[in-house]
Design a protein around this motif. Structure first.
Motif, PDB file in Angstrom:
ATOM      1  N   SER A 267      34.950  60.950  38.149  1.00  0.00           N
ATOM      2  CA  SER A 267      34.453  59.987  37.172  1.00  0.00           C
ATOM      3  C   SER A 267      34.859  58.578  37.606  1.00  0.00           C
ATOM      4  O   SER A 267      36.032  58.330  37.903  1.00  0.00           O
ATOM      5  N   PRO A 268      33.920  57.661  37.655  1.00  0.00           N
ATOM      6  CA  PRO A 268      32.479  57.891  37.461  1.00  0.00           C
ATOM      7  C   PRO A 268      31.882  58.606  38.668  1.00  0.00           C
ATOM      8  O   PRO A 268      32.430  58.570  39.769  1.00  0.00           O
ATOM      9  N   LYS A 269      30.749  59.244  38.439  1.00  0.00           N
ATOM     10  CA  LYS A 269      30.082  59.952  39.527  1.00  0.00           C
ATOM     11  C   LYS A 269      29.607  58.960  40.588  1.00  0.00           C
ATOM     12  O   LYS A 269      29.152  57.869  40.249  1.00  0.00           O
ATOM     13  N   PRO A 270      29.680  59.345  41.846  1.00  0.00           N
ATOM     14  CA  PRO A 270      29.244  58.414  42.902  1.00  0.00           C
ATOM     15  C   PRO A 270      27.723  58.302  42.958  1.00  0.00           C
ATOM     16  O   PRO A 270      27.004  59.279  42.743  1.00  0.00           O
ATOM     17  N   ASN A 271      27.241  57.119  43.241  1.00  0.00           N
ATOM     18  CA  ASN A 271      25.838  56.982  43.636  1.00  0.00           C
ATOM     19  C   ASN A 271      25.692  57.547  45.043  1.00  0.00           C
ATOM     20  O   ASN A 271      26.643  57.533  45.833  1.00  0.00           O
ATOM     21  N   VAL A 272      24.511  58.017  45.368  1.00  0.00           N
ATOM     22  CA  VAL A 272      24.243  58.560  46.701  1.00  0.00           C
ATOM     23  C   VAL A 272      23.004  57.883  47.262  1.00  0.00           C
ATOM     24  O   VAL A 272      21.944  57.867  46.615  1.00  0.00           O
ATOM     25  N   VAL A 273      23.132  57.312  48.452  1.00  0.00           N
ATOM     26  CA  VAL A 273      22.019  56.659  49.130  1.00  0.00           C
ATOM     27  C   VAL A 273      21.872  57.284  50.513  1.00  0.00           C
ATOM     28  O   VAL A 273      22.823  57.260  51.310  1.00  0.00           O
ATOM     29  N   ILE A 274      20.709  57.847  50.768  1.00  0.00           N
ATOM     30  CA  ILE A 274      20.456  58.526  52.044  1.00  0.00           C
ATOM     31  C   ILE A 274      19.406  57.736  52.822  1.00  0.00           C
ATOM     32  O   ILE A 274      18.303  57.499  52.326  1.00  0.00           O
ATOM     33  N   PHE A 275      19.764  57.336  54.027  1.00  0.00           N
ATOM     34  CA  PHE A 275      18.803  56.733  54.946  1.00  0.00           C
ATOM     35  C   PHE A 275      18.388  57.793  55.961  1.00  0.00           C
ATOM     36  O   PHE A 275      19.215  58.256  56.756  1.00  0.00           O
ATOM     37  N   ILE A 276      17.121  58.189  55.932  1.00  0.00           N
ATOM     38  CA  ILE A 276      16.568  59.028  56.996  1.00  0.00           C
ATOM     39  C   ILE A 276      15.869  58.068  57.945  1.00  0.00           C
ATOM     40  O   ILE A 276      14.848  57.460  57.602  1.00  0.00           O
ATOM     41  N   LEU A 277      16.442  57.893  59.116  1.00  0.00           N
ATOM     42  CA  LEU A 277      16.015  56.853  60.039  1.00  0.00           C
ATOM     43  C   LEU A 277      15.056  57.422  61.081  1.00  0.00           C
ATOM     44  O   LEU A 277      15.424  58.294  61.877  1.00  0.00           O
ATOM     45  N   GLU A 278      13.840  56.922  61.037  1.00  0.00           N
ATOM     46  CA  GLU A 278      12.789  57.400  61.919  1.00  0.00           C
ATOM     47  C   GLU A 278      13.208  57.300  63.392  1.00  0.00           C
ATOM     48  O   GLU A 278      13.554  56.221  63.893  1.00  0.00           O
ATOM     49  N   SER A 279      13.221  58.467  64.083  1.00  0.00           N
ATOM     50  CA  SER A 279      13.420  58.544  65.542  1.00  0.00           C
ATOM     51  C   SER A 279      14.738  57.937  66.012  1.00  0.00           C
ATOM     52  O   SER A 279      14.863  57.576  67.179  1.00  0.00           O
ATOM     53  N   ASP A 402       3.616  42.107  54.552  1.00  0.00           N
ATOM     54  CA  ASP A 402       4.712  42.726  55.302  1.00  0.00           C
ATOM     55  C   ASP A 402       4.312  44.070  55.924  1.00  0.00           C
ATOM     56  O   ASP A 402       5.175  44.812  56.408  1.00  0.00           O
ATOM     57  N   PHE A 403       3.026  44.366  55.904  1.00  0.00           N
ATOM     58  CA  PHE A 403       2.515  45.608  56.494  1.00  0.00           C
ATOM     59  C   PHE A 403       2.434  45.462  58.007  1.00  0.00           C
ATOM     60  O   PHE A 403       1.948  44.449  58.516  1.00  0.00           O
ATOM     61  N   ASP A 404       2.919  46.460  58.746  1.00  0.00           N
ATOM     62  CA  ASP A 404       2.925  46.365  60.208  1.00  0.00           C
ATOM     63  C   ASP A 404       1.553  46.634  60.832  1.00  0.00           C
ATOM     64  O   ASP A 404       1.380  46.537  62.044  1.00  0.00           O
ATOM     65  N   GLY A 405       0.574  46.986  60.015  1.00  0.00           N
ATOM     66  CA  GLY A 405      -0.776  47.204  60.501  1.00  0.00           C
ATOM     67  C   GLY A 405      -1.093  48.633  60.843  1.00  0.00           C
ATOM     68  O   GLY A 405      -2.252  48.996  61.017  1.00  0.00           O
ATOM     69  N   ILE A 406      -0.054  49.478  60.958  1.00  0.00           N
ATOM     70  CA  ILE A 406      -0.289  50.880  61.328  1.00  0.00           C
ATOM     71  C   ILE A 406       0.462  51.845  60.400  1.00  0.00           C
ATOM     72  O   ILE A 406      -0.139  52.656  59.718  1.00  0.00           O
ATOM     73  N   TRP A 407       1.788  51.752  60.375  1.00  0.00           N
ATOM     74  CA  TRP A 407       2.576  52.775  59.687  1.00  0.00           C
ATOM     75  C   TRP A 407       2.971  52.382  58.270  1.00  0.00           C
ATOM     76  O   TRP A 407       2.914  53.200  57.362  1.00  0.00           O
ATOM     77  N   ILE A 409       5.333  49.209  55.686  1.00  0.00           N
ATOM     78  CA  ILE A 409       6.026  47.939  55.523  1.00  0.00           C
ATOM     79  C   ILE A 409       7.168  47.878  56.533  1.00  0.00           C
ATOM     80  O   ILE A 409       7.905  48.847  56.720  1.00  0.00           O
ATOM     81  N   TRP A 410       7.312  46.735  57.200  1.00  0.00           N
ATOM     82  CA  TRP A 410       8.403  46.554  58.154  1.00  0.00           C
ATOM     83  C   TRP A 410       9.743  46.912  57.496  1.00  0.00           C
ATOM     84  O   TRP A 410       9.947  46.677  56.314  1.00  0.00           O
ATOM     85  N   ASP A 411      10.647  47.461  58.291  1.00  0.00           N
ATOM     86  CA  ASP A 411      11.920  47.927  57.745  1.00  0.00           C
ATOM     87  C   ASP A 411      12.724  46.824  57.050  1.00  0.00           C
ATOM     88  O   ASP A 411      13.284  47.054  55.977  1.00  0.00           O
ATOM     89  N   GLU A 412      12.823  45.668  57.643  1.00  0.00           N
ATOM     90  CA  GLU A 412      13.685  44.635  57.062  1.00  0.00           C
ATOM     91  C   GLU A 412      13.286  44.289  55.630  1.00  0.00           C
ATOM     92  O   GLU A 412      14.118  44.385  54.714  1.00  0.00           O
ATOM     93  N   VAL A 436      10.371  53.366  58.746  1.00  0.00           N
ATOM     94  CA  VAL A 436       9.101  53.527  59.467  1.00  0.00           C
ATOM     95  C   VAL A 436       9.027  52.783  60.796  1.00  0.00           C
ATOM     96  O   VAL A 436       8.222  53.133  61.661  1.00  0.00           O
ATOM     97  N   SER A 437       9.841  51.744  61.007  1.00  0.00           N
ATOM     98  CA  SER A 437       9.564  50.821  62.115  1.00  0.00           C
ATOM     99  C   SER A 437       9.980  51.328  63.490  1.00  0.00           C
ATOM    100  O   SER A 437       9.393  50.929  64.500  1.00  0.00           O
TER     101      SER A 437
END
Length: 640
Positions: A267-279, A402-407, A409-412, A436-437
């Motif tokens: 207590s308090p419960k932790p927040n959890v943030v997961i980054f799945i990083l492309e490649s 901010d769209f990269d044109g293919i995949w 929104i740019w990561d930043e 995605v970038s």
């Protein structure tokens, strides 16, 4: 003799022979374009591979040309006429031209998937609306693939025309029809046998795993195959089948599909943030290569490396799949993909216990973020199955500048959006972001041209850009009130381009970083885990850290538990690969095709034919038990 149609038979044989000839050229070009990924030691070894590939070429060629063969033999009495022969030629090149192009697409696709083209690629592509843009970008980057295709197709047409059939009419129609029926029956027999892959008494047609029967290095199996074969053989296939190798007691003791991690209530419960990083493969990070002894190693992740010094990192970690959606199911639900992807199987739509369901049960707000068009990669659909309460994609971001044109929104900017959106949420929350970038076609925003070092492969600049985006995210997030009680996880979905020979080794094609970080010292997330780990360990580790004291279904283990647990590492290249104890086992669902020492990451010395020993026999039994439990739980909907 014209009544027996011999000139037409010879023409048919010649035309099919041309297909064999050009398939072998495609195999040679496939090797040329991917020789850094598939090492062949000698010309004789290559010819041996090409020889065994003929059986797989036969199946592909007969699949594609079945209609052409029938049209060539059917007795119409006009078969030798100029109009009909032109019709045959058009049919031949439409069928073969489309099929042949699959091999050329694989010259590029294999660099990313490191597996031959299968229906799984279509399952991924059907969720995308940018495939044409990706195709054009690939053509621009690899123009010689198209040039070679055009040259070879022109050559094929030229050689086809070299054998012309003289117009003639049957003088004895009884002989003409009887000989035609005989030839059709013979052709049918040969075609069926050829499509099956043998003319013996095999109980099943050859499939992708049979390519590995003829090679010592499992990676050579992809050179034995051709893309047409692998695509056709996986249409409407379902390799999810129940098996029985061991009893349930053995599974409970050695596989332990259910775990309980007792921890004092938090207590308090932790927040959890997961980054799945492309490649975001292990190869690119200095912090994860301290012990690989790569000469003149260069890191391309300075921020990630600095964060690693304050984190708990797994330096011998592996992905459990080859594609992004495989990473999502492995990381969030602890479900790896074997020969067939679980997420594109008929069994994916079932109730699944995961870090998402655990978080929902514990009262967390759960969200999934992906800057691509909503629905891309199948993430939104699978996210709904897992139970995410919120989905944030390109639509919710709502700024195409901010769209990269293919995949996407740019990561930043998308990472900044991620931080600011989390700041509006009430704790505790569990949020996952899939970047995605750092992806083909290896672009970075124009404003950053010249900011990042070129490196030796195209991937190096996008990796630096994503690392820079992570840095900017943390600069923003650490000013926010939720930051101090948050557990961050960073993990790659799978590796990508390879710069160092160390990562050309078969098992290292799955090598990734796994990092746990929290600014809150009470979680004790610091240090190095040197034992083999994998993506499916993340879900039980987070459940443990969050204080979930109930039973969880998991083939992975908590990396922060004091329990001594054996870890079975699993992934697949079409053959299931297990790291158990000190050995690597290759299993095709029925038989073992290889046993290697754990240190033999290149899978060079197969011990399968050495005298049996108790350690390996137990390891093989554990691999079978794991496989049996995996199939049972997926097919019989026991993933909850």
């Amino acid at each position: 003799m014209k009544d027996y149609r011999f000139q037409e038979i010879f023409a048919l044989i010649y035309r099919l022979f041309l297909a064999y000839f050009f398939y072998q050229i495609a195999r040679l070009l496939f090797y040329f374009f991917n020789k850094e990924l598939i090492k062949v030691d000698s010309i004789s070894e290559y010819f041996n591979i090409a020889y065994y590939g003929t059986a797989f070429d036969t199946t592909a060629i007969l699949y594609v040309n079945a209609l052409f063969i029938l049209l060539s033999l059917i007795p119409l009495t006009i078969n030798t006429g100029r109009v009909y022969q032109k019709f045959l030629m058009i049919t031949y090149f439409i069928l073969n031209g489309i099929a042949y192009s699959m091999n050329f697409g694989d010259f590029i696709y294999y660099k990313f998937s490191q597996t031959r083209l299968t229906m799984a690629a279509i399952d991924v592509a059907k969720n995308e609306n940018n495939i044409f843009k990706v195709f054009l970008a690939s053509v621009v980057e690899h123009p010689f693939v198209i040039i070679w295709y055009i040259i070879l197709m022109i050559s094929w047409v030229f050689l086809y025309k070299k054998f012309t059939i003289k117009t003639s009419k049957a003088t004895n129609k009884i002989k003409y029809f009887l000989s035609s029926i005989l030839f059709i029956c013979l052709a049918t027999l040969l075609t069926v046998g050829g499509i099956r892959g043998d003319f013996q008494h095999s109980t099943r047609p050859i499939n992708l795993v049979d390519a590995n029967r003829h090679v010592e290095n499992p990676l050579h199996g992809n050179l034995v195959l051709n893309s047409v074969f692998s695509f056709f053989r996986t249409i409407n296939t379902n390799n999810f089948k129940e098996v029985h190798f061991v009893d349930s007691a053995f599974i409970d003791k050695n596989i332990q599909p259910y775990k309980i991690y007792k921890r004092d209530s938090i207590s308090p419960k932790p927040n959890v943030v997961i980054f799945i990083l492309e490649s975001f493969g292990k190869e690119y990070s200095g912090a994860f290569n301290k012990n690989t002894k790569i000469e003149n190693f260069q890191t391309y992740t300075p921020f990630f490396d600095s964060l690693a010094t304050k984190s708990l990192i797994a330096t011998d970690a592996f992905a459990n799949g080859r594609q992004s959606i495989h990473g999502m199911s492995s990381i969030l639900a602890g479900i790896p993909s074997l020969k067939d992807a679980f997420t594109s199987s008929p069994f994916a739509n079932q109730k699944i216990q995961s870090i998402v369901s655990v978080s929902n049960e514990m009262g967390y707000d759960t969200s999934f973020f992906h800057g691509a068009p909503n629905g891309s990669m199948g993430f939104q659909g699978f996210g709904n199955i897992l139970g995410f309460k919120h989905y944030y994609g390109k639509t919710e971001y709502n700024n195409d500048d901010d769209f990269d044109g293919i995949w996407g929104i740019w990561d930043e900017p998308f990472f900044q959006y991620f931080a600011n959106t989390l700041n509006k949420k009430k704790s505790p929350f569990m949020a996952t972001l899939f970047s995605v970038s750092s992806h083909h076609p290896y672009k970075i925003p124009e404003k950053y041209n010249g900011k990042f070092k070129k490196g030796t492969i195209e991937m190096h600049q996008p990796i630096q850009y994503t690392d820079f985006a992570l840095k900017k995210f943390f600069e923003t997030a650490k000013k926010m009130p939720w930051y101090s009680n948050t557990i961050f996880v960073m993990v790659a979905d799978h590796p990508n381009q390879i710069a160092y020979p160390e990562y050309e080794k078969a098992m290292n094609r799955f090598a990734i970083p796994i990092l746990f970080y929290s600014p809150n010292p009470k979680y004790k997330l610091i240090g190095e885990i040197s034992k083999p780990t994998q993506q499916i360990d993340i879900y039980p580790t987070l459940a443990d850290l969050m204080g979930y004291n109930k039973k969880i279904r998991s083939w992975g283990n908590s990396l922060v538990s004091s329990k001594v647990e054996d870890n079975i590492i699993v992934n697949s290249t079409g053959i299931e690969q297990f790291i158990i104890g000190d050995f690597i086992y290759l299993f095709d669902g029925a038989n073992f095709t290889g046993i290697y020492k754990k240190e033999d990451l290149a899978l060079e010395k197969n011990l399968i034919n050495e005298p049996k020993n108790p350690i390996n026999e137990l390891g093989k039994l554990k691999a079978k038990a794991w496989y049996q439990d995996y199939m049972d739980r997926i097919i019989n909907k026991k993933l909850n």
